[in-house]
Design an enzyme around this catalytic site. Sequence first.
Site, PDB file in Angstrom:
ATOM      1  N   THR A 165       0.831  -1.210   0.000  1.00  0.00           N
ATOM      2  CA  THR A 165       0.000   0.000   0.000  1.00  0.00           C
ATOM      3  C   THR A 165       0.862   1.255   0.000  1.00  0.00           C
ATOM      4  OG1 THR A 165      -0.226   0.115   2.425  1.00  0.00           O
ATOM      5  CG2 THR A 165      -1.836  -1.230   1.214  1.00  0.00           C
ATOM      6  N   ASP A 166       2.088   1.170   0.513  1.00  0.00           N
ATOM      7  CA  ASP A 166       2.991   2.314   0.444  1.00  0.00           C
ATOM      8  C   ASP A 166       3.363   2.606  -1.006  1.00  0.00           C
ATOM      9  OD1 ASP A 166       4.618   4.250   2.089  1.00  0.00           O
ATOM     10  OD2 ASP A 166       6.224   3.319   0.917  1.00  0.00           O
ATOM     11  N   PHE A 176     -44.985  24.684   3.086  1.00  0.00           N
ATOM     12  CA  PHE A 176     -45.226  23.267   3.356  1.00  0.00           C
ATOM     13  C   PHE A 176     -46.647  23.141   3.907  1.00  0.00           C
ATOM     14  CE2 PHE A 176     -44.481  19.227   5.825  1.00  0.00           C
ATOM     15  CZ  PHE A 176     -44.413  18.427   4.695  1.00  0.00           C
ATOM     16  N   ARG A 219     -41.574  29.994   4.698  1.00  0.00           N
ATOM     17  CA  ARG A 219     -40.634  29.548   5.721  1.00  0.00           C
ATOM     18  C   ARG A 219     -39.212  29.693   5.195  1.00  0.00           C
ATOM     19  NH1 ARG A 219     -40.584  22.865   5.384  1.00  0.00           N
ATOM     20  NH2 ARG A 219     -40.330  22.751   3.120  1.00  0.00           N
ATOM     21  N   VAL A 273     -39.421  20.029  -0.197  1.00  0.00           N
ATOM     22  CA  VAL A 273     -38.053  19.684  -0.599  1.00  0.00           C
ATOM     23  C   VAL A 273     -38.095  18.629  -1.703  1.00  0.00           C
ATOM     24  CG1 VAL A 273     -35.860  18.723   0.197  1.00  0.00           C
ATOM     25  CG2 VAL A 273     -37.140  20.281   1.669  1.00  0.00           C
ATOM     26  N   GLN A 274     -39.049  17.697  -1.595  1.00  0.00           N
ATOM     27  CA  GLN A 274     -39.170  16.645  -2.607  1.00  0.00           C
ATOM     28  C   GLN A 274     -39.369  17.229  -4.001  1.00  0.00           C
ATOM     29  OE1 GLN A 274     -40.505  16.642   0.415  1.00  0.00           O
ATOM     30  NE2 GLN A 274     -40.894  14.574   1.199  1.00  0.00           N
ATOM     31  N   ASN A 323     -33.041  18.520   6.084  1.00  0.00           N
ATOM     32  CA  ASN A 323     -33.558  19.824   6.517  1.00  0.00           C
ATOM     33  C   ASN A 323     -32.625  20.450   7.535  1.00  0.00           C
ATOM     34  OD1 ASN A 323     -36.719  18.374   6.292  1.00  0.00           O
ATOM     35  ND2 ASN A 323     -36.185  20.205   5.159  1.00  0.00           N
ATOM     36  N   HIS A 331     -33.266  23.109  10.048  1.00  0.00           N
ATOM     37  CA  HIS A 331     -34.461  23.801  10.534  1.00  0.00           C
ATOM     38  C   HIS A 331     -34.124  25.143  11.193  1.00  0.00           C
ATOM     39  CE1 HIS A 331     -37.074  20.475   9.639  1.00  0.00           C
ATOM     40  NE2 HIS A 331     -36.354  19.645  10.367  1.00  0.00           N
TER      41      HIS A 331
END
Length: 316
Positions: free
Chosen positions: A62-63, A170, A187, A241-242, A268, A270
């Site tokens: 991996t090095d 909403f 909102r 939001v949908q 969200n 809020h």
Amino acid sequence: MAANNNVFLDKQEYGKDKVRLLKVHKDTKVHRVDDLTIRCLLSGAAFATSYTEASNKRVVATDSIKNTCYVLAKSSKVVDTLELFAGELANHFLNTYDWVEGAHVTIIRHRWARMNIDGKPHNHSFWRDGEETRQTDLFVKRGPNGLRTVVALKSAIAGLLVLKTTGSSFEDFVRDEYTTLAETKDRILSTCVDATWEFHVPAVKTEHFAAHLAQIPFNNIYDSVRDVTCKTFAEDESASVQATLYKMATQSIQNWKWLDRVSYALPNKHFFAVDLSYFRGTKNLQEHADVYQPVADPSGLISATVARAPGSHARL
């Protein structure tokens, strides 16, 4: 180790994670930087014995994988296009080690914005303007007859924090004995955008792999998806939001023929109006609201994927 016929090695991959790399582009007096975090994982049947027989004969350290990231970044002309640099890395491992069957490369690009000094962009000074990142994830396999097969190629925006102070409602949601949330015509809407788009990339001959990927305008697609996300968020009179999410994803699918699917995850963030009626009857609810309390948890989470209709690539 004694053989055990009751179990088998189902799948495996290994490599180097969290390789940090800063590439400074000095081709002009106006420098550019790419601040990257890279993961490179390799897979193939030849690696099985490292698990089952404790044999490291085919293991690329991996090095060495880490060092490869730095060496290729030095010579590469496409570090600023994550998808192409990921392709270079993946193709290198498949070309260099003929027992590697799959290369899985993930790259995250961290933001640095150019400083403005005395009203002018500075040539070589930058500041971190947020935790938003650009990302790509590429998995390439060695195919039959000298083919390179892109199992998956997807790119993403992560952590794009946005807020608007009006233009979101909403209403008309389910009300029952568990409902306490009031309907609202206006909102604050805020979310931290995670957007992912998946590419349609046919299998190609190994020698044509890099050129084939280079035909896709990855940087333009990234800029476009980000712009569509912000523009739709800002201008949409959001019923939910949908509904806004669907408009974002649909627009990007329609804009770019190379995209198969676009996904969003929108939590969200809020902001609730503080009830100040206890203080001399001060009005701060509904149309009077201008003082809000941010509430981190719990939060809503809205996610969806919009996909191109099957067979529609043939018509593009």
